[in-house]
Motif scaffolding. Structure first.
Motif, PDB file in Angstrom:
ATOM      1  N   HIS A   1       0.839  -1.199   0.000  1.00  5.01           N
ATOM      2  CA  HIS A   1       0.000   0.000   0.000  1.00  5.01           C
ATOM      3  C   HIS A   1       0.879   1.255   0.000  1.00  5.01           C
ATOM      4  O   HIS A   1       1.720   1.440   0.867  1.00  5.01           O
ATOM      5  CB  HIS A   1      -0.973  -0.037   1.178  1.00  5.01           C
ATOM      6  CG  HIS A   1      -2.067  -1.054   0.962  1.00  5.01           C
ATOM      7  ND1 HIS A   1      -1.971  -2.355   1.418  1.00  5.01           N
ATOM      8  CD2 HIS A   1      -3.232  -0.966   0.272  1.00  5.01           C
ATOM      9  CE1 HIS A   1      -3.057  -3.025   1.037  1.00  5.01           C
ATOM     10  NE2 HIS A   1      -3.835  -2.218   0.345  1.00  5.01           N
TER      11      HIS A   1
ATOM     12  N   ALA B   1      -0.804   4.222  -6.945  1.00  2.00           N
ATOM     13  CA  ALA B   1      -1.308   3.306  -5.916  1.00  2.00           C
ATOM     14  C   ALA B   1      -1.459   1.892  -6.461  1.00  2.00           C
ATOM     15  O   ALA B   1      -1.419   0.925  -5.692  1.00  2.00           O
ATOM     16  CB  ALA B   1      -2.626   3.797  -5.364  1.00  2.00           C
TER      17      ALA B   1
ATOM     18  N   GLN C   1      -6.247   2.051   1.828  1.00  2.00           N
ATOM     19  CA  GLN C   1      -4.948   2.456   2.370  1.00  2.00           C
ATOM     20  C   GLN C   1      -4.854   2.394   3.884  1.00  2.00           C
ATOM     21  O   GLN C   1      -3.808   2.079   4.429  1.00  2.00           O
ATOM     22  CB  GLN C   1      -4.628   3.898   1.923  1.00  2.00           C
ATOM     23  CG  GLN C   1      -4.441   4.056   0.421  1.00  2.00           C
ATOM     24  CD  GLN C   1      -3.112   3.517  -0.092  1.00  2.00           C
ATOM     25  OE1 GLN C   1      -2.275   3.068   0.688  1.00  2.00           O
ATOM     26  NE2 GLN C   1      -2.928   3.526  -1.391  1.00  2.00           N
TER      27      GLN C   1
END
Lengths: 346, 346, 346
Positions: A46, A192, A268
């Motif tokens: 993450h 991401a 996240q």
């Protein structure tokens, strides 16, 4: 003179008093070293926890530790006082992450006894504690309830008045704490790793996280020691009649959470742990897989930030979506059933 | 042209000269990474080395490295020059920790040859060295003597005049160095994990540290490499006829010291190593246990700080207090017999 | 709704377009933690990467990461986009290290597709990419070309026009980038570990690096995860019919490079990767050895700094200097054949 009295054999059921607060030993300063080890021990990817730059693009000062680093650190300290003589880790509730933890922070852990109930067999009882992690400024960073079944030292010790705490079935969405300054309006999904945002997830959706990781003895022991968790069954091959070392349940949580990147790369931040069961023991040689189910969705007051309530299931190969047998019990391949709230970009 | 001349085969007995000083290679900067790994590799929980806040409450600027991190780093650098061709690591003496080492410090290691004695068989000899660790400011952080039996390359090489150094049986209590500023008058036993202070320990007392850790190959190799110790027998399964890798003796020291937390949680700082024997080899699969004996007690000039002289014994299960057989030799289950001075709160 | 669409199955051959630039996910901030782990995972001892003081004596601000830490970090990020469905990692070319990376730096990785050629069987094709690592200031730290054979999802998908990039057989000595400020005129060979300088190496010279390391499953998985490389075959014992986990080729590169310290202790900085083949797969239990051959020599414009072009070969025991059989194929014991340029003191 013998030194037997010097060593700690752990507390037994009759040693707990309702309302008592136990400060756990060994405050711990965390650094980039713990973060690097977390990446070596779990396939954790993450971006908010891997990159200072990414975290800054989300309004934070730097990359905070993965929330489970905080959980393990706080939990590990409680083991000598709470679960050294535990027969079973029965459940979690009302877990809330209250403040991000950064390299350089020092954590202390303490627990309040909030429930006690002797079992009808008179040999053991259930202890409920609310455990908190507190940083060097005195700010609470994490709070959670867990309950464990603990043996009695003396079966004849008097039973306390039974007190079962009134626990929330899940943390209310309104009760979720969003880190100060968190702003996901400029969130970069390319960096991401996946395009899926809050709006792309539907309640009821099940995600198979595809990958599997085969666990080695050295790995789970390195991890469990890192959190200064000292329970004998994890380290001592002579502790159990079958010569197998039991893997710390938290190791399975972190493994499953890291595997869930594939499908939940934008999930996240863990904001709350609603409930959790270590359904079956895990041993070295097991190949751990994971799947998730979207249980609920909520908005938050923070810019660009939504919340997903997720079920995270770790298995040794049980197909996604399958959890319990006809008898209502967890299937033999289920290792973990965790219910949590997480923060994701809108 | 062959590159054989480029590689280092290590020194042999006839290569040492009395009085020569060997500067060992590879200066090393230590960081929070080494501290985190130390916690992952050993069940280390001493609060002074885990928490900057706790260390500050004891008068230090931050948490120094566990003294054994310093020992391993300095020792590891000496291996290519001193013990690559060693047949046996015979002993330690006059080990003194002179200054705490903090993340960011850089250590260099050097050894002076202080004794030489060829064995009567003419095949090998004993080399005594005084090894020092020096930081980036030129300050000595550690000094210790060790002696090893080293093979001769050429049995016909002339024997040096035998010189056996005059070594102290133990470091005198008055010679112990207390870190500048150390003040244990506000020492918090709750955070440290146990209530026992200097006054609670009696000479002759034996403490069984209860826990055991089963060692994996990956763990001891990670540890030994971390200290840049390159001795072949630790890493190469083809090096010994039996295909087993010998575990670095220092790994057993750290494991035993970490296990001794249970009963000696307040024994925060190692001040001196008086003597030590690696009584029997240790291999992966062994479950290591430890016991301690209080050998002596002394006061120091520092506020709130006392000293305990301790025997730390690592075993594969030999009962506490048992050390040698009727023939005077170490029992087969004894791995380590270490005699050290440590600093504890009064 | 099923979450299958949420997970990434990796790209197939027909998913690549010539000239497209793929930004890989998960930017990464590196710290002293990654450096410590590198020392624990590999017998790495090059002084410039171990000691801030030594690096300063060579004109740098502090010890940069070992160049292979940078390579693995940048490479690992490219795996989900480039090689998740790769049948084979075919080669490397034009690898250039452009700027040292220090603790605190954050790296992002991106790849440009520079070549495509469908195989004649129509089932797969070769993809050439130029992959770059970029730091938080936008400066390129590493650039290299690699090509992989990737399966087609749909054998009937149209073949692209074949484009084979024109790649240099090796990086020209004039194209080597020397880190700003690097000055080896005061280089200390004693602290570095060996006396051999640039002038001591002859083209054609072969060096046997003597030592061997037996690999454990836990070690290569810790390493491969550390670089966030997620290829299934490295972690999942059920992924291959034989139940064996394939070791990440980069693990073998780092192991061989670290073993080459014995004979090449002053080969401090990797400046370029000219070519590389993972000749045979490596598995846990293998004892890895290494030898090097000096292929070429060159001077640089930096004070006291020369360049050596080296062949680094990792084996499971094949004698030094032996590489290919009579049929021209790599011998079964050859794991790696790497051709690189490195910087050494004159």
């Amino acid at each position: 003179m013998s030194g037997a009295a010097k060593t700690c054999a752990g507390r037994f059921f009759e040693d707990y008093r309702l309302g008592e607060v136990i400060t756990h030993a060994v405050p711990r300063t965390l650094s980039g070293g713990e973060r690097a080890l977390y990446h070596a021990l779990y396939p954790a990817r993450h971006a908010l926890h891997a990159s200072d730059e990414f975290a800054r693009s989300c309004g934070l000062a730097a990359a905070p530790f993965d929330d489970l680093v905080v959980f393990h650190t706080v939990f590990g300290k409680s083991v000598p006082d709470i679960s050294l003589n535990a027969v079973a880790n029965l459940g979690y509730a009302e877990g809330r992450f209250l403040r991000p933890v950064y390299p350089g922070d020092t954590l202390v852990s303490r627990s309040e006894v909030i429930g006690l109930k002797q079992n009808s067999n008179g040999q053991s009882g259930v202890v409920w504690v609310r455990t908190s992690g507190v940083d060097q400024r005195g700010a609470e960073v994490l709070s959670f309830v867990r309950w464990v079944m603990v043996r009695k030292r003396d079966p004849d010790a008097a039973a306390p008045a039974p007190t079962i705490p009134d626990l929330a079935g899940s943390v209310a969405a309104e009760g979720l704490v969003v880190p100060d300054g968190l702003d996901m309006t400029s969130y970069n999904t390319t960096l991401a790793g996946e395009p899926h945002r809050w709006c792309d997830y539907d309640v009821g959706e099940v995600i198979d996280h595809v990958d599997g990781v085969t666990i080695e003895e050295a790995e789970h022991m390195l991890a469990t020691r890192l959190w200064q968790n000292t329970a004998r069954v994890h380290f001592d091959a002579t502790a159990r009649p079958d010569g197998r070392r039991l893997i710390y349940g938290g190791h399975v949580i972190s493994l499953a959470r890291a595997l869930s990147f594939n499908g939940l790369a934008n999930v996240q931040i863990i904001a709350a742990i609603n409930a959790g069961s270590h359904a079956n023991p895990c041993f070295a040689g097991d190949t751990v897989r994971a799947w998730s189910e979207v249980l609920d969705k909520a908005e938050t007051a923070a810019p660009g930030v939504g919340a997903l309530r997720l079920r995270l299931v770790a298995t040794t190969g049980t197909p996604s979506g399958q959890l319990r047998g006809e008898n209502g019990k967890y299937l033999p391949g289920i290792l973990l059933d965790l219910d949590y709230w997480a923060l994701v970009p809108l």
